[in-house]
Design an enzyme around this catalytic site. Structure first.
Site, PDB file in Angstrom:
ATOM      1  N   HIS B 262       4.699   1.873   1.586  1.00  0.00           N
ATOM      2  CA  HIS B 262       3.500   2.685   1.397  1.00  0.00           C
ATOM      3  C   HIS B 262       3.938   3.999   0.772  1.00  0.00           C
ATOM      4  O   HIS B 262       4.992   4.525   1.114  1.00  0.00           O
ATOM      5  CB  HIS B 262       2.808   2.937   2.745  1.00  0.00           C
ATOM      6  CG  HIS B 262       1.440   3.540   2.617  1.00  0.00           C
ATOM      7  ND1 HIS B 262       1.238   4.873   2.397  1.00  0.00           N
ATOM      8  CD2 HIS B 262       0.217   2.959   2.665  1.00  0.00           C
ATOM      9  CE1 HIS B 262      -0.071   5.103   2.328  1.00  0.00           C
ATOM     10  NE2 HIS B 262      -0.715   3.970   2.489  1.00  0.00           N
ATOM     11  N   ASP B 316      -2.099  -3.479   5.009  1.00  0.00           N
ATOM     12  CA  ASP B 316      -2.666  -4.566   4.208  1.00  0.00           C
ATOM     13  C   ASP B 316      -2.043  -5.914   4.548  1.00  0.00           C
ATOM     14  O   ASP B 316      -2.633  -6.963   4.322  1.00  0.00           O
ATOM     15  CB  ASP B 316      -2.417  -4.303   2.711  1.00  0.00           C
ATOM     16  CG  ASP B 316      -2.880  -2.932   2.307  1.00  0.00           C
ATOM     17  OD1 ASP B 316      -4.019  -2.570   2.649  1.00  0.00           O
ATOM     18  OD2 ASP B 316      -2.107  -2.205   1.658  1.00  0.00           O
TER      19      ASP B 316
END
Lengths: 390, 390
Positions: B262, B316
């Site tokens: 991320h 996700d």
């Protein structure tokens, strides 16, 4: 944290751009390096030619221009699916919300298709440029229970808008005046709507949604709402005789006179005198606008009382009178701005996508850390919250 | 010009905010100072309570929470006018464009009304929070020629969404899992969609259009598209046995593995293990997700080959499997993100409007100056332009 916030990012550059240039101290606005006055003094130059210039950085040669006009003309035609959505929209809503919804609808029909082909980006630019006047005119016709009018090949961009909106052919002067209004609104560097479009596009969202963001931002009173506010102000003054007393009252209340002064222009807005001359011609052809003499008196009085502060008429001062004379209702003034500005938005988006960086700025955190959960029976109740009466 | 551009405004603070806080090096995410783990370990805390916390900075007391749940429940009901627009939208279009159009439609119905009353801003916040799941579910039902289902008073926010989408009552675990997914998506400081919302609102455009801008920005593959891409990646790997070879091939091509790493978290995304545990429970109740073992193997292989670079599963990685198991189609994954994130968007917009400055940044101009107009018969023709084949 040592870093400080610059309110509104004023003075902070966020993108390289070659689309337009402003020098507020000298009253200069250039599109691709060409002063706005130069563009407008040449009779040949019309809005779609300026849009081509903004998109590409060069003027189209004669046959390129012909192809361009034909291409945009093709995209002026609305799909039945789009008209069905426009017809379903609440008739009492604001046309800028309608335009946002309509552009999202175009995205439903074309975003996936456009992204799937190499020239998709350019096709989308042409489609959005062509569709905007048709969307605004069609929503206006539908909310008044009038039939939607197809565009006419023999009319240009401004002429087609007037035809599709009003259902009568414009005079050459009407067409010319509106064409000029579109040109003077076509770009203005990194304003809030252009920035909103760039931020949205930076996630690689499609151009339909980036333009929807721009339309959403333009609708704010601090951005696109000034022309409407300026005309409503002239209406509220009412007559030339009232101007002096009205200005004194406004100054005493330290309120703002709409249509005078501009955040970036310290001298006269270079677009204003161009619009003023055209407004005069239009009133000579079509009969005087009853508020024109109020506007002139307001400029004279304001200049006498405020001129030394660098407060001059801006582009909103005359465009509202022009729109009103052309029979364009007040709540379409911001959509008119969008129809002009979309050329600049798309030119900026082309730049953004050719050198994209996701806009992901920082915040300065003002809260606390490592707080505990408060069980529901231990929570303090406020006497009254902003939600209490909802 | 001496000033330089910081690409994407990375590291540049653009607003004060107390809504959420991230420390990517330590893997901390806090909402109003409360670590996300703390919020989710307490059984009582559900999404609407977290939304209240984000909006107000404090938890609601018991009767405030009851009033809050009733208020949002009332705004869950769609107007006939809104359903008519949703029904008119092209059925093949993407639900994020549909959501943008639907929110603009709400603005047509309510923006003027809301702005005309003192508590209008809060009413709008409650309405948008309540309406979002209903809009997404209704569009999905309509595009499949199914009837739109009204919400049920006895269900909470997540439960209602599942009911309105699928037309069958969710199990308690299904409700709990989706509630948690909404909570972990509720805010994430100044990401691109939140920034787009703030830029749009800074013109004093209304909250409907500010949220439309946020939805438009969220739709980009660099922002909201990751969950969808992660599930599609797992599908393309196909089986556990393929993972090793697939990872080697991706690394050789220097491509990105979706769902790992991320931009802001250098250690494991604090939201990921929470989702992982819930996903496991859901698969125990409802049967294993065929791609879960592929996901686990991908994490194991990636950790072995990349772990030292700080590339860990992000939110996700698990939310796609959860959505898929809940029967939510892939093209609703970004709308699911929007339904969660709207709490954060609105909390940021409240802050923005309480200390508003128009975002009007600068550009660095890259073009020329004082160019002449080139008459049409003097213009050079390019051999081929990007427009030639359109």
């Amino acid at each position: 944290m040592a870093k400080e916030i610059v309110p509104g990012l004023a003075g902070i550059p966020v993108a390289h751009s070659g689309v337009s240039f402003i020098d507020g101290d000298q009253g200069i606005l250039e599109y691709r390096g060409i002063p706005i006055q130069t563009l407008l003094e040449e009779k040949q130059c019309n809005y779609l030619e300026v849009a081509y210039l903004l998109f590409n950085g060069v003027f189209p040669a004669a046959d390129e221009l012909q192809h361009w006009n034909t291409l945009i003309g093709r995209y002026r035609i609305l799909d039945a699916e789009t008209v069905a959505v426009l017809a379903a929209l609440p008739k009492g809503g604001h046309p800028m919300h309608a335009l946002t919804a309509a552009i999202a609808t175009l995205g439903m029909l074309y975003a996936a298709k456009d992204q799937g082909e190499p020239s998709g980006r350019y096709r989308t630019m042409a489609r959005l440029l062509g569709q905007l006047p048709s969307l605004v005119a069609a929503f206006h016709r539908l909310r008044n229970n009038l039939e939607v009018l197809p565009p006419k090949d023999e009319l240009d961009h401004a002429g087609n808008f007037l035809w599709m909106l009003r259902g009568k052919l414009p005079t050459e002067l009407e067409r010319k005046v509106l064409d000029t209004v579109f040109i003077v609104h076509a770009d203005h560097t990194l304003n809030a709507s252009t920035f909103a479009a760039r931020v949205t596009a930076s996630t690689l969202s499609d151009l339909y949604l980036a333009i929807a963001s721009a339309v959403a931002a333009l609708n704010g009173p601090l951005h696109g709402g000034a022309t409407q506010a300026t005309l409503l102000q002239l209406r509220s003054i009412g007559s030339k005789a009232q101007v002096g007393a009205w200005v004194d009252a406004i100054l005493a209340k330290k309120e703002k006179i709409m249509g005078l002064g501009h955040r970036v222009y310290k001298v006269k807005d270079p677009r204003a005198p161009i619009l003023e001359r055209l407004a005069e011609k239009l009133f000579a052809e079509q009969g005087a606008h009853p508020l024109y003499e109020v506007a002139m008196e307001l400029e004279r009085v304001a200049k006498a009382k405020l001129g030394y502060k660098g407060i001059y008429p801006n582009v909103d001062f005359f465009s509202g009178l022009v729109y009103d004379k052309l029979g364009i209702p007040v709540d379409l003034f911001i959509p008119m701005f969008a129809i002009g500005r979309i050329a600049g938005w798309l030119a900026h988006l082309r730049e953004q996508l050719e050198d994209n960086h996701l806009y992901r700025p920082e915040q300065i955190y003002t809260g606390s850390h490592n707080q505990s959960y408060v069980p529901i029976d231990k929570r303090g109740k406020q006497a009254k919250t902003v939600w209490s009466n909802l």
